[in-house]
Design an enzyme around this catalytic site. Structure first.
Site, PDB file in Angstrom:
ATOM      1  N   ASP A  46     -33.002  -5.833  11.201  1.00  0.00           N
ATOM      2  CA  ASP A  46     -31.815  -6.452  11.569  1.00  0.00           C
ATOM      3  C   ASP A  46     -31.934  -7.928  11.366  1.00  0.00           C
ATOM      4  O   ASP A  46     -31.899  -8.912  12.465  1.00  0.00           O
ATOM      5  CB  ASP A  46     -31.891  -6.196  13.191  1.00  0.00           C
ATOM      6  CG  ASP A  46     -31.930  -4.734  13.519  1.00  0.00           C
ATOM      7  OD1 ASP A  46     -31.266  -3.952  12.782  1.00  0.00           O
ATOM      8  OD2 ASP A  46     -32.844  -4.447  14.368  1.00  0.00           O
ATOM      9  N   GLU A 253     -21.878  -0.614  14.355  1.00  0.00           N
ATOM     10  CA  GLU A 253     -22.740  -1.524  15.081  1.00  0.00           C
ATOM     11  C   GLU A 253     -22.955  -2.749  13.876  1.00  0.00           C
ATOM     12  O   GLU A 253     -22.506  -2.834  12.922  1.00  0.00           O
ATOM     13  CB  GLU A 253     -24.023  -1.116  15.475  1.00  0.00           C
ATOM     14  CG  GLU A 253     -25.038  -0.398  14.114  1.00  0.00           C
ATOM     15  CD  GLU A 253     -26.120   0.277  14.670  1.00  0.00           C
ATOM     16  OE1 GLU A 253     -26.446   0.532  15.747  1.00  0.00           O
ATOM     17  OE2 GLU A 253     -26.890   0.648  13.718  1.00  0.00           O
TER      18      GLU A 253
END
Ligand code: FUB
Length: 353
Positions: A46, A253
């Site tokens: 991420d 997401e």
């Protein structure tokens, strides 16, 4: 005979030289866009990349092997701290600045320190992070430091009105900051409508409009939302909002916002179809019109990225699970150059590279 030789040899040599030039150029073109893993001794994921002080700083989450079996709630992502990394050039050395924030130092936190982001305003660095509170509800928190690499000191409470996961903070040229956030399934976005928790946390039906990522203007002190978060609407080219059943294009997401030639590019992951897509709008709130795929599926379940301009070139930071042999919860961060077509669309990158 000799005349013939004299005629042929320069021709053949020229052909060989042309062939060599063509082969070298195409190999160079492939090398140029070869992704590079940043770190080999830690599993990180991420990645949120920013340019601070002329260097690239990367704020990733930190994957660990916790032995928790994989499930749709994402319990296998049992992350506990963040490290910050920096690099002076895109292919230069990567410095690991060590632990910047640990879940045990966040007064209100329970577990799961997922994908963070960072921002700089007036000499203070803000680290935004999603973590479950002590009742197992995801909230978004903020911690501050005078240095980009931290260590960061967390606030005593989460941001009021925050929920779900994956904060991404974007600074516009007028000096305003916006936070984009949200993620379904383990990210709990399905438990909210209009910013309020609902009784039954399920997604809308396949034919209904899909759940939207959220955007909130940040307060002047960067510690709260300035008003309620709003839906970020993603629509097709005919102006129809994407539906829940459109799993190849709808938001799941990993929000990110960047600006290119005056347009706002909202990018995100489609989750269970494993693509990184983007949509373009005229202002930070949208609506955004779906354009296409930035990154095809990588090795591993999740796809999460950031896009940043550095020294006149654009880069995609992302992760995959190739080095861990495909373990979804043990990911590694990569970077590759991102290129635009003349019309402002993004050239699709092959995720399995
Ligand atoms: O890293 C944990 C979660 O996985 C992130 O919050 C999601 O974006 C996905 O990458």
């Amino acid at each position: 005979m000799n005349n013939m030789k004299n005629y042929l040899i320069p021709k053949i040599s020229l052909a060989v030289i042309i062939l060599l030039v063509v082969v070298t150029t195409s190999v160079n073109a492939q090398m140029k866009n070869k992704p590079r893993y940043l770190v080999k001794d830690l599993y990180i994921a991420d990645p949120s990349a920013h340019v601070f002080d002329g260097k690239i700083y990367v704020y990733p989450s930190h994957d660990i092997e916790s032995g928790i079996p994989e499930n749709d709630n994402g319990d296998h992502f049992d992350m506990r701290d963040y490290h910050v990394f920096s690099m002076e050039s895109i292919d230069g050395a990567v410095t690991d600045h060590g632990v910047a924030l640990d879940v045990k130092n966040i007064p209100w936190a329970g577990r799961q320190l997922w994908a963070p982001d960072a921002a700089l305003k007036n000499g203070t660095y803000y680290l935004y992070f999603p973590v479950k509170d002590k009742t197992d509800i995801f909230r978004i928190g903020v911690a501050t430091s005078k240095k980009p690499e931290g260590p960061f000191k967390p606030e005593n409470n989460p941001i009021m009105g925050s929920y779900s996961i994956d904060p991404a903070v974007f600074k516009d040229i007028d000096g305003k900051y916006y936070m984009y956030f949200g993620g379904i399934w383990g990210g709990q976005l399905q438990r909210y409508r209009n910013g309020k928790a609902i009784e039954c946390g399920v997604q809308p039906a396949a034919g209904e409009v899909s759940l939207c990522p959220q955007v909130a203007l940040m307060s002047d002190d960067m510690l709260q939302f300035d008003g309620k978060a709003k839906d970020v609407v993603i629509q097709d080219k005919e102006g129809h909002q994407l539906k829940t059943g459109d799993e190849d294009r709808r938001f799941f997401e990993a929000s990110w916002m960047h600006k290119y030639k005056g347009k706002y590019y909202f990018s995100y992951s489609t989750g269970n179809t494993h693509k990184l897509c983007y949509a373009i709008g005229d202002n930070p709130y949208g609506p955004f019109t779906y354009q296409g795929v930035i990154l095809t599926p990588v090795v591993g379940w999740t796809s999460h990225h950031s896009i940043v301009e550095f020294k006149g070139k654009w880069y995609l930071f992302y992760h995959d699970s190739k080095p861990s042999g495909g373990k979804t919860w043990l990911r590694s961060v990569k970077v590759v150059e991102l290129e635009y077509n003349a019309d402002g669309t993004i050239k699709t990158i092959e995720g399995k590279e």
